[in-house]
Design a protein around this motif. Structure first.
Motif, PDB file in Angstrom:
ATOM      1  N   ILE A   1       0.806  -1.225   0.000  1.00  0.00           N
ATOM      2  CA  ILE A   1       0.000   0.000   0.000  1.00  0.00           C
ATOM      3  C   ILE A   1       0.835   1.269   0.000  1.00  0.00           C
ATOM      4  O   ILE A   1       0.347   2.337  -0.400  1.00  0.00           O
ATOM      5  CB  ILE A   1      -0.987   0.034   1.192  1.00  0.00           C
ATOM      6  N   VAL A   2       2.100   1.187   0.428  1.00  0.00           N
ATOM      7  CA  VAL A   2       2.928   2.395   0.447  1.00  0.00           C
ATOM      8  C   VAL A   2       3.101   2.969  -0.958  1.00  0.00           C
ATOM      9  O   VAL A   2       3.202   4.189  -1.140  1.00  0.00           O
ATOM     10  CB  VAL A   2       4.301   2.102   1.102  1.00  0.00           C
ATOM     11  N   TRP A   3       3.087   2.093  -1.978  1.00  0.00           N
ATOM     12  CA  TRP A   3       3.251   2.572  -3.356  1.00  0.00           C
ATOM     13  C   TRP A   3       1.954   3.169  -3.909  1.00  0.00           C
ATOM     14  O   TRP A   3       1.982   3.994  -4.816  1.00  0.00           O
ATOM     15  CB  TRP A   3       3.745   1.437  -4.249  1.00  0.00           C
ATOM     16  N   GLY A   4       0.836   2.779  -3.333  1.00  0.00           N
ATOM     17  CA  GLY A   4      -0.426   3.363  -3.756  1.00  0.00           C
ATOM     18  C   GLY A   4      -0.598   4.797  -3.313  1.00  0.00           C
ATOM     19  O   GLY A   4      -1.367   5.561  -3.912  1.00  0.00           O
ATOM     20  N   SER A   5       0.132   5.181  -2.265  1.00  0.00           N
ATOM     21  CA  SER A   5       0.030   6.549  -1.754  1.00  0.00           C
ATOM     22  C   SER A   5       0.416   7.579  -2.813  1.00  0.00           C
ATOM     23  O   SER A   5      -0.108   8.689  -2.835  1.00  0.00           O
ATOM     24  CB  SER A   5       0.920   6.716  -0.515  1.00  0.00           C
ATOM     25  N   ILE A   6       1.346   7.217  -3.686  1.00  0.00           N
ATOM     26  CA  ILE A   6       1.778   8.143  -4.746  1.00  0.00           C
ATOM     27  C   ILE A   6       0.598   8.512  -5.643  1.00  0.00           C
ATOM     28  O   ILE A   6       0.370   9.685  -5.961  1.00  0.00           O
ATOM     29  CB  ILE A   6       2.896   7.510  -5.599  1.00  0.00           C
ATOM     30  N   PHE A   7      -0.166   7.509  -6.039  1.00  0.00           N
ATOM     31  CA  PHE A   7      -1.312   7.753  -6.922  1.00  0.00           C
ATOM     32  C   PHE A   7      -2.414   8.526  -6.196  1.00  0.00           C
ATOM     33  O   PHE A   7      -3.101   9.353  -6.792  1.00  0.00           O
ATOM     34  CB  PHE A   7      -1.853   6.424  -7.452  1.00  0.00           C
ATOM     35  N   SER A   8      -2.548   8.261  -4.913  1.00  0.00           N
ATOM     36  CA  SER A   8      -3.552   8.979  -4.118  1.00  0.00           C
ATOM     37  C   SER A   8      -3.262  10.474  -4.075  1.00  0.00           C
ATOM     38  O   SER A   8      -4.164  11.307  -4.269  1.00  0.00           O
ATOM     39  CB  SER A   8      -3.581   8.399  -2.700  1.00  0.00           C
ATOM     40  N   ILE A   9      -1.993  10.841  -3.851  1.00  0.00           N
ATOM     41  CA  ILE A   9      -1.625  12.248  -3.775  1.00  0.00           C
ATOM     42  C   ILE A   9      -1.664  12.906  -5.145  1.00  0.00           C
ATOM     43  O   ILE A   9      -1.993  14.089  -5.278  1.00  0.00           O
ATOM     44  CB  ILE A   9      -0.227  12.403  -3.138  1.00  0.00           C
ATOM     45  N   LEU A  10      -1.347  12.154  -6.204  1.00  0.00           N
ATOM     46  CA  LEU A  10      -1.482  12.694  -7.555  1.00  0.00           C
ATOM     47  C   LEU A  10      -2.933  13.105  -7.825  1.00  0.00           C
ATOM     48  O   LEU A  10      -3.196  14.132  -8.446  1.00  0.00           O
ATOM     49  CB  LEU A  10      -1.039  11.659  -8.592  1.00  0.00           C
ATOM     50  N   GLY A  11      -3.859  12.311  -7.339  1.00  0.00           N
ATOM     51  CA  GLY A  11      -5.270  12.645  -7.490  1.00  0.00           C
ATOM     52  C   GLY A  11      -5.628  13.925  -6.751  1.00  0.00           C
ATOM     53  O   GLY A  11      -6.394  14.754  -7.254  1.00  0.00           O
ATOM     54  N   ALA A  12      -5.059  14.096  -5.556  1.00  0.00           N
ATOM     55  CA  ALA A  12      -5.309  15.321  -4.781  1.00  0.00           C
ATOM     56  C   ALA A  12      -4.746  16.543  -5.497  1.00  0.00           C
ATOM     57  O   ALA A  12      -5.360  17.612  -5.508  1.00  0.00           O
ATOM     58  CB  ALA A  12      -4.690  15.184  -3.390  1.00  0.00           C
ATOM     59  N   ALA A  13      -3.574  16.391  -6.107  1.00  0.00           N
ATOM     60  CA  ALA A  13      -2.969  17.502  -6.853  1.00  0.00           C
ATOM     61  C   ALA A  13      -3.791  17.842  -8.089  1.00  0.00           C
ATOM     62  O   ALA A  13      -3.983  19.019  -8.419  1.00  0.00           O
ATOM     63  CB  ALA A  13      -1.540  17.141  -7.252  1.00  0.00           C
ATOM     64  N   ARG A  14      -4.293  16.827  -8.772  1.00  0.00           N
ATOM     65  CA  ARG A  14      -5.072  17.069  -9.993  1.00  0.00           C
ATOM     66  C   ARG A  14      -6.392  17.768  -9.679  1.00  0.00           C
ATOM     67  O   ARG A  14      -6.936  18.484 -10.523  1.00  0.00           O
ATOM     68  CB  ARG A  14      -5.351  15.749 -10.714  1.00  0.00           C
ATOM     69  N   GLU A  15      -6.915  17.604  -8.466  1.00  0.00           N
ATOM     70  CA  GLU A  15      -8.188  18.238  -8.124  1.00  0.00           C
ATOM     71  C   GLU A  15      -8.106  19.753  -8.247  1.00  0.00           C
ATOM     72  O   GLU A  15      -9.088  20.403  -8.608  1.00  0.00           O
ATOM     73  CB  GLU A  15      -8.610  17.851  -6.701  1.00  0.00           C
ATOM     74  N   VAL A  16      -6.928  20.326  -7.958  1.00  0.00           N
ATOM     75  CA  VAL A  16      -6.757  21.772  -8.106  1.00  0.00           C
ATOM     76  C   VAL A  16      -6.950  22.168  -9.570  1.00  0.00           C
ATOM     77  O   VAL A  16      -7.644  23.132  -9.885  1.00  0.00           O
ATOM     78  CB  VAL A  16      -5.356  22.209  -7.614  1.00  0.00           C
ATOM     79  N   TRP A  17      -6.324  21.420 -10.475  1.00  0.00           N
ATOM     80  CA  TRP A  17      -6.470  21.674 -11.919  1.00  0.00           C
ATOM     81  C   TRP A  17      -7.922  21.470 -12.359  1.00  0.00           C
ATOM     82  O   TRP A  17      -8.464  22.250 -13.146  1.00  0.00           O
ATOM     83  CB  TRP A  17      -5.547  20.730 -12.694  1.00  0.00           C
ATOM     84  N   ILE A  18      -8.559  20.427 -11.831  1.00  0.00           N
ATOM     85  CA  ILE A  18      -9.955  20.131 -12.166  1.00  0.00           C
ATOM     86  C   ILE A  18     -10.866  21.308 -11.822  1.00  0.00           C
ATOM     87  O   ILE A  18     -11.725  21.715 -12.611  1.00  0.00           O
ATOM     88  CB  ILE A  18     -10.435  18.870 -11.411  1.00  0.00           C
ATOM     89  N   VAL A  19     -10.657  21.873 -10.642  1.00  0.00           N
ATOM     90  CA  VAL A  19     -11.473  23.009 -10.195  1.00  0.00           C
ATOM     91  C   VAL A  19     -11.202  24.230 -11.073  1.00  0.00           C
ATOM     92  O   VAL A  19     -12.127  24.934 -11.484  1.00  0.00           O
ATOM     93  CB  VAL A  19     -11.199  23.333  -8.709  1.00  0.00           C
ATOM     94  N   CYS A  20      -9.928  24.493 -11.376  1.00  0.00           N
ATOM     95  CA  CYS A  20      -9.575  25.635 -12.225  1.00  0.00           C
ATOM     96  C   CYS A  20     -10.212  25.534 -13.605  1.00  0.00           C
ATOM     97  O   CYS A  20     -10.650  26.531 -14.179  1.00  0.00           O
ATOM     98  CB  CYS A  20      -8.054  25.735 -12.367  1.00  0.00           C
TER      99      CYS A  20
END
Length: 434
Positions: A339-358
């Protein structure tokens, strides 16, 4: 041109200071909470530690409903209409209060219905869910973020973390029952609410005012984000719920220990994302090239922080689990390595949310998260019985990859976000000066 450069320099300085405060807070919370959490986990044992996390999984899911998916939208609205900050925040706080009270009642009834004989779990869920009322402080925190003044909320959160740490040590010394530890969640939220509220009153620009028209407008804009957030929390929390249902509360405790260690590094990219959000939102209306560069830079930070952190945690996984949680939790090592490697994809999703909102592509978030939630539930049903905790870890990793990489490929409007991520991975344009 000179004024623009000066303004940008000031913004970057504020961004770095704000990020520094956020990262400093998370470092303090990580070290302090890790030590206190380990002591608590050892004292409670995997079974009672599992009850705490099992109940909290339900509370977190309900908490997403209470948040109404408004975080990024509130920041955007405050930045675009600063004179209406009081009306926006006052409206959202009333909305949060109402949904929190209703959610607490519904959750308690639900737990009583599905676990009629588990009185301990019922009490744990009730005591933890009361925190939802006090988490209205998160709205004020968003205002501080929008002004790049997170140091105020950082101070309040550090006071709360320290206070609750002392509280838990006293509980351990006095051999307290698991219910008292469940109350810690509410105590921490209450302290944050009081101190952040006081700090806001000393720095506020406008009074809180509720307006029904604003409430309707915000709900109309946020329901995509709400559904997406709900789907996200389902696929990130459903594993513990399904472990509790199909296996045991002890397995929930062991899996929770693995998740706690896997998430140790996440506070850093989250702090960067939270600080970068106002700058990215503002740059969208000023310069497209700078806007896209900022997004790519955030992705690059997330990706390479994640690779470094995941490698480090993987190397020291067994040692970390043994030192922090003891031999009773040694079964947490195999799922941790996954699961430690899945954290990378989780945070990428959080970062993309900013772009999604913009880009006003909010509607797609619910599709991404929905695909992830569906994948996670199906994989858990297939893998949990034959492979146990390891099966749950595999389901989590695959689901996070689907949400971050696979799902966006199906939608033309958001496919460009994958290009930004690929550029970030290759460091293309990340260090170029405009």
């Amino acid at each position: 041109m000179g004024n623009m450069k000066l303004k940008f320099s000031e913004k970057m300085s504020s961004f770095l200071k704000n990020s520094g405060w956020l990262i400093g807070e998370r470092v303090f919370q990580m070290i302090f909470s890790l030590v206190i959490g380990a002591i608590t986990a050892r004292y409670l044992g995997p079974a009672n530690y599992g009850v705490i996390n099992y109940g909290m999984s339900y509370v977190v899911i309900v908490g997403v409903v209470c948040s109404l998916g408004l975080d990024s939208i509130v920041i955007r609205e405050i930045i675009s209409e600063p004179k209406k900050s009081g009306e926006i925040m006052g409206t959202v706080m009333v909305m949060r209060l109402v949904t929190s009270i209703v959610s607490i009642v519904i959750l308690f009834i639900f737990i009583r219905a599905i676990e009629p004989n588990n009185v301990v779990l019922q009490w744990v869920c009730l005591l933890e869910s009361i925190s939802l009322i006090f988490k209205m402080y998160e709205i004020i925190d968003l205002w501080f973020q929008s002004k790049l003044k997170s140091k105020y909320s950082v101070i309040a959160k550090c006071i709360a973390t320290f206070s609750v740490g002392v509280w838990k040590i006293l509980l351990v010394v006095n051999n307290a029952s698991v219910e008292w530890f469940a109350l810690s969640v509410t105590i921490e939220a209450m302290i944050c609410f009081v101190f952040i509220g006081i700090l806001y009153l000393r720095n506020r620009e406008y009074k809180f005012i509720f307006k029904l028209s604003i409430a309707k407008r915000l709900i109309k804009m946020s329901y995509h984000l709400l559904l997406a957030s709900l789907m996200v929390v389902i696929y990130t929390r459903i594993d513990k719920i399904m472990l509790g249902i199909y296996m045991s509360e002890e397995s929930v405790g062991i899996f929770s220990a693995a998740v706690a260690i896997a998430d140790l590094w996440i506070f850093i990219p989250l702090a960067v994302i939270n600080s970068a959000r106002p700058i990215i939102i503002e740059s969208k209306s000023i310069d497209k090239e700078t806007y896209e560069k900022r997004i790519t830079q955030v992705y690059a930070l997330v990706i390479y922080m994640g690779i470094f952190a995941s490698l480090a945690i993987s190397i020291f996984a067994k040692l970390g689990v043994t030192i922090l949680y003891g031999k009773d939790y040694i079964k947490a090592v195999p799922p941790l390595l996954i699961i430690v490697w899945g954290s990378i994809f989780s945070i990428l999703g959080a970062a993309r949310e900013v772009w999604i909102v913009c880009e006003n592509h909010n509607k797609y978030l619910k599709y991404f998260a929905g695909m992830g939630a569906l994948m996670n539930v199906l994989l858990n049903l297939l893998l949990i019985k034959p492979f146990g905790i390891i099966g749950v870890a595999i389901a989590t990793l695959i689901s996070q990859f689907v949400v971050a990489i696979i799902a966006p490929a199906f939608f033309k409007d958001v496919r460009v976000s994958l290009k930004h991520m690929f550029n970030a991975l290759c460091l293309k344009g990340v260090f170029e000066r405009k």
